[in-house]
Design an enzyme around this catalytic site. Sequence first.
Site, PDB file in Angstrom:
ATOM      1  N   ILE A  19      13.296  28.785 -35.307  1.00  0.00           N
ATOM      2  CA  ILE A  19      12.841  27.569 -34.634  1.00  0.00           C
ATOM      3  C   ILE A  19      11.359  27.322 -34.907  1.00  0.00           C
ATOM      4  O   ILE A  19      10.668  26.660 -34.142  1.00  0.00           O
ATOM      5  CB  ILE A  19      13.143  27.616 -33.122  1.00  0.00           C
ATOM      6  CG1 ILE A  19      12.504  28.847 -32.461  1.00  0.00           C
ATOM      7  CG2 ILE A  19      14.644  27.635 -32.891  1.00  0.00           C
ATOM      8  CD1 ILE A  19      12.696  28.874 -30.938  1.00  0.00           C
ATOM      9  N   GLY A  20      10.911  27.862 -36.036  1.00  0.00           N
ATOM     10  CA  GLY A  20       9.508  27.725 -36.404  1.00  0.00           C
ATOM     11  C   GLY A  20       8.763  29.021 -36.180  1.00  0.00           C
ATOM     12  O   GLY A  20       7.561  29.139 -36.458  1.00  0.00           O
ATOM     13  N   THR A  21       9.483  30.016 -35.688  1.00  0.00           N
ATOM     14  CA  THR A  21       8.884  31.282 -35.290  1.00  0.00           C
ATOM     15  C   THR A  21       8.591  32.201 -36.466  1.00  0.00           C
ATOM     16  O   THR A  21       7.751  33.081 -36.371  1.00  0.00           O
ATOM     17  CB  THR A  21       9.858  32.002 -34.345  1.00  0.00           C
ATOM     18  OG1 THR A  21      11.173  31.838 -34.891  1.00  0.00           O
ATOM     19  CG2 THR A  21       9.837  31.371 -32.971  1.00  0.00           C
ATOM     20  N   PRO A  55       1.739  40.117 -38.802  1.00  0.00           N
ATOM     21  CA  PRO A  55       0.646  39.693 -37.920  1.00  0.00           C
ATOM     22  C   PRO A  55       0.297  38.216 -38.057  1.00  0.00           C
ATOM     23  O   PRO A  55      -0.264  37.624 -37.125  1.00  0.00           O
ATOM     24  CB  PRO A  55      -0.548  40.544 -38.361  1.00  0.00           C
ATOM     25  CG  PRO A  55      -0.051  41.504 -39.358  1.00  0.00           C
ATOM     26  CD  PRO A  55       1.354  41.172 -39.730  1.00  0.00           C
ATOM     27  N   LYS A  56       0.663  37.611 -39.181  1.00  0.00           N
ATOM     28  CA  LYS A  56       0.346  36.186 -39.353  1.00  0.00           C
ATOM     29  C   LYS A  56       1.286  35.315 -38.517  1.00  0.00           C
ATOM     30  O   LYS A  56       0.840  34.521 -37.686  1.00  0.00           O
ATOM     31  CB  LYS A  56       0.462  35.814 -40.827  1.00  0.00           C
ATOM     32  CG  LYS A  56      -0.064  34.439 -41.153  1.00  0.00           C
ATOM     33  CD  LYS A  56      -0.044  34.224 -42.654  1.00  0.00           C
ATOM     34  CE  LYS A  56      -0.865  32.998 -43.027  1.00  0.00           C
ATOM     35  NZ  LYS A  56      -0.969  32.885 -44.496  1.00  0.00           N
ATOM     36  N   THR A  57       2.601  35.481 -38.710  1.00  0.00           N
ATOM     37  CA  THR A  57       3.540  34.665 -37.932  1.00  0.00           C
ATOM     38  C   THR A  57       3.481  35.054 -36.452  1.00  0.00           C
ATOM     39  O   THR A  57       3.559  34.192 -35.570  1.00  0.00           O
ATOM     40  CB  THR A  57       4.988  34.816 -38.451  1.00  0.00           C
ATOM     41  OG1 THR A  57       5.304  36.207 -38.536  1.00  0.00           O
ATOM     42  CG2 THR A  57       5.147  34.193 -39.825  1.00  0.00           C
ATOM     43  N   GLN A 117       2.435  32.714 -33.170  1.00  0.00           N
ATOM     44  CA  GLN A 117       3.202  32.579 -31.933  1.00  0.00           C
ATOM     45  C   GLN A 117       2.278  32.685 -30.722  1.00  0.00           C
ATOM     46  O   GLN A 117       2.410  31.939 -29.753  1.00  0.00           O
ATOM     47  CB  GLN A 117       4.294  33.653 -31.843  1.00  0.00           C
ATOM     48  CG  GLN A 117       5.489  33.383 -32.734  1.00  0.00           C
ATOM     49  CD  GLN A 117       6.138  32.060 -32.395  1.00  0.00           C
ATOM     50  OE1 GLN A 117       6.568  31.839 -31.269  1.00  0.00           O
ATOM     51  NE2 GLN A 117       6.184  31.159 -33.350  1.00  0.00           N
ATOM     52  N   GLY A 166       7.437  35.795 -29.039  1.00  0.00           N
ATOM     53  CA  GLY A 166       7.567  34.338 -28.897  1.00  0.00           C
ATOM     54  C   GLY A 166       7.062  33.795 -27.577  1.00  0.00           C
ATOM     55  O   GLY A 166       6.667  32.639 -27.491  1.00  0.00           O
ATOM     56  N   GLU A 167       7.079  34.602 -26.542  1.00  0.00           N
ATOM     57  CA  GLU A 167       6.788  34.068 -25.218  1.00  0.00           C
ATOM     58  C   GLU A 167       5.568  34.666 -24.527  1.00  0.00           C
ATOM     59  O   GLU A 167       4.909  34.005 -23.728  1.00  0.00           O
ATOM     60  CB  GLU A 167       8.046  34.222 -24.339  1.00  0.00           C
ATOM     61  CG  GLU A 167       9.138  33.319 -24.874  1.00  0.00           C
ATOM     62  CD  GLU A 167      10.524  33.579 -24.340  1.00  0.00           C
ATOM     63  OE1 GLU A 167      11.072  34.658 -24.641  1.00  0.00           O
ATOM     64  OE2 GLU A 167      11.058  32.719 -23.646  1.00  0.00           O
TER      65      GLU A 167
HETATM   66 MO1  MOS Z   1      13.114  30.717 -25.191  1.00  0.00          MO
HETATM   67  S1  MOS Z   1      12.719  29.643 -23.463  1.00  0.00           S
HETATM   68  O1  MOS Z   1      14.163  31.915 -24.665  1.00  0.00           O
HETATM   69  O2  MOS Z   1      13.745  29.616 -26.273  1.00  0.00           O
END
Ligand code: MOS
Length: 734
Positions: free
Chosen positions: A464-466, A628-630, A634, A700-701
């Site tokens: 998803i762009g991650t 470390p870049k991607t 994030q 990601g979060e």
């Molecule tokens: Mo994330 S809110 O689990 O896409």
Amino acid sequence: MNSMTSPLGKPVDRVDGPLKVTGQAQYAAEFQVPGLLYGSVVNSSIARGRILQIDSSAAEAVPGVVLVLTHANRPPIASYDKAYEDEDSADGASFRPLFNDRVLYSGQPIALVVAENLELARYAGSLLKVEYAAEPHNTDLRARLGKMHKAPAEIPPERGDVGSAMASARYRLDVEYSSPVEHHNPMEPHASTVHYLPDGQLEIHDKTQGVQNCMHYLEAVFGMEGQIRILAPFVGGAFGSGLRPQYQLPLAVMAALKLKQSVRVVLKRQQMFTFGYRPRTIQRIGIGAGPGGQLEALTHQAIGQTSSFEDFTEHVVEWSGMLYQCPSVRLDYRLVSLDMYTPLDMRAPGAALGVFALECAMDELASAAGVDPLALRLTNYTDRNGNQDKPYSSKALRECYEQGAERFGWSKRLPEPRSMREGNQLIGWGMATGVWEALQMPASAKACLGPDGRLKVSSATADIGTGTYTVMTQIAAAALGLPMERVDFHLGDSSLSKAPLEGGSATVSSVGSAVQKACEELRQKLLDATQQSPESPFTGARLEDVSFNAGNMVLKSAPETSVDLQQIIAMTGALEAEVSVKPGEKRNEYATSTHSAVFVEVRVDEALGTVRVTRVVSAVAAGRIVNPKTAGNQIVGGVVWGIGMALQEESQIDHHLGRFMNHNFAEYHIPVNADIGAIDVLFVDEQDDVVNELGSKGVGEIGIVGVAAAVANAIYHATGKRVRDLPITLDKLM
Ligand code: MOS
């Protein structure tokens, strides 16, 4: 023989970058299909009631319009009369577009107009005459607090004795925080291109974080087991909005089945405000602390909103039972049902909200006790998760505090509010802790080494762009000792090996582990193949006796004995391995989390009340960082969102109409480049052999968690004013 270093841990560029910047990456609404028709959704203008009549005669009279689909003429749908679930469902009955004449929220899709082109479909949609019987609605969380109910969530029971610990505490705090509805606002709107194949099967390009989730959902709803394939090779941001199938998908399928033709439905930007969102919350934090700020009692109650048909829950309050050492904790979570759509997971769902409240309250305690905010966190540090009473598999949060503070220059902070000014700019330094889960979910992957010497690896996950394409390519290349250029990773196709939703920061942990395992099996097959003849120099060698490097398999004890993998494949033909990986048993004895320490500098104009975030340092502990870049990107993205959450983001509801007013990028404010100062991300070293074979936790979060609190705390330090209601706009500061 060329030796090659492993790409794991290297800041390599995105393998899909060239496709994206040259416009060759195609998104759900861009795929060309012969004979495609275009659908435009018409949404309800009332928040609750019944549709008495939809007069579509004027719309149908427009040349080029082929169908106006409503609840009254939709095709019969196999399982519409029983509740069905998708992987990210909330408690209750999922929303069913065009189910019947009931209107459950403002913006509900009530018709799909299908025409030869999009402009015609939209125009014809504007000609629908809808007659409603409106009923009174409720969209205001605060006005309905009297009707709240217990959230169907597993909240840890009270531990210790909160009542007496609170009564005897040296410092006591009881404060309320609130946060508004926010929307995901990905760049790519939700879209589905349904290709109706000659045999009646469907091949669908959808914007989603889970191709197999969408496939199972459609199979169940339309009774089309084995007849649907979902593709999503590229996704232009999602942040949680693509975890559940959104309504454009079943609507496009309904139209395609009815017309036996291909149909595309794309949502307008305004329609991106007609489904899930981050719920508005009211949170109350109580703290009882000893003379040095040691936590003795902690209470956290969260009240969130939900819809009339589902109970959406997220982890809002649990963080308060685990982030610090505290003997007595009471957590509580309530919901208020409103005439609005069900909320939906949004980047760090729950934590972005709950940790905001907790970390602001910790700052308030630091002020009350006269303790440095960072020192207060160290005083209350814990290596165990108090909710589960388990040790963390790893927790390098101390290193985050130390290295983040060092990088930021925290030791130069003057403790008093309003003590660090420059001309008419009040300077404030604030900090907060961040925490997120380190999940792993079952996942599968397939690896195939072909006669062309290329390694094809695949799994039905998403990017998803991650950076999924890139990171999986790195993991596979490292496992087989191949240059990354010889590895192709495929994802976003429901026909590939089973993978979970791309969510919860768990893709590297889950799918990455499967990719690594599949490549390990392939190593065994390659070794077995070289041992077919008794004269083989590899006879008797076990997997641990060989290494894979620069496209060769090498005998460790005699490095001159090596064979080109392509030579092996020339003898055997393509070799393939498909594996499924489940979370390891040893995870059970541990709590697993990622952590961060966020340091923020703000400058507040004393006369105007305008706030600029000039500097952020985010120090993150997330196990081994594959790229470390991607990963750094994030975190930067999360920090930017945290700044937006602190200062700008708010979906404003007109409670009289029961609908969002600022449903566009002009009025829904998110940070632009000019709003963002220096963001410095550092990953601290964290070894973890429990979370998974890779030792990676996912990023990601964690980047967003704690940021809004750090900004709010910095604003307090700059101005001496506590604003406990997000976003912190200048009217609240003046
Ligand atoms: Mo994330 S809110 O689990 O896409």
